[in-house]
Design a protein around this motif. Sequence first.
Motif: not given
Length: 112
Positions: A33-37, A67, A69
Amino acid sequence: MANGYPGNFIESCINRFLSSKFTNTSEQPPVYGPDKKRVTLCLPYRGCASEKVSRQLHRLIGKVAPWISLNIIFRPICKLSQLSKPKTPLSLLANSNVYKIACTHTQPFTLA
């Protein structure tokens, strides 16, 4: 058993202990999944209320926007230099001193 515990209970406790000690828990399964912003928030420090606000913001962001951080930085409200100023400003000329040092082994020299 002599202590009154059933054998299968003792074996399950031993297996659970050994598996927790000898399995490599540092290897996490891959997360897809997408990386945490990463978001950094700079707030003024207000004592105990700051920690409470930090906990509440972390909980809120975790529920509403997982999503993200969140990194919260607390800064002092004012610097110590702003709290105490000298009554009379010191000029550079008032602090300039010249010293002459005489040494028996070398020529006399001057420190400014």
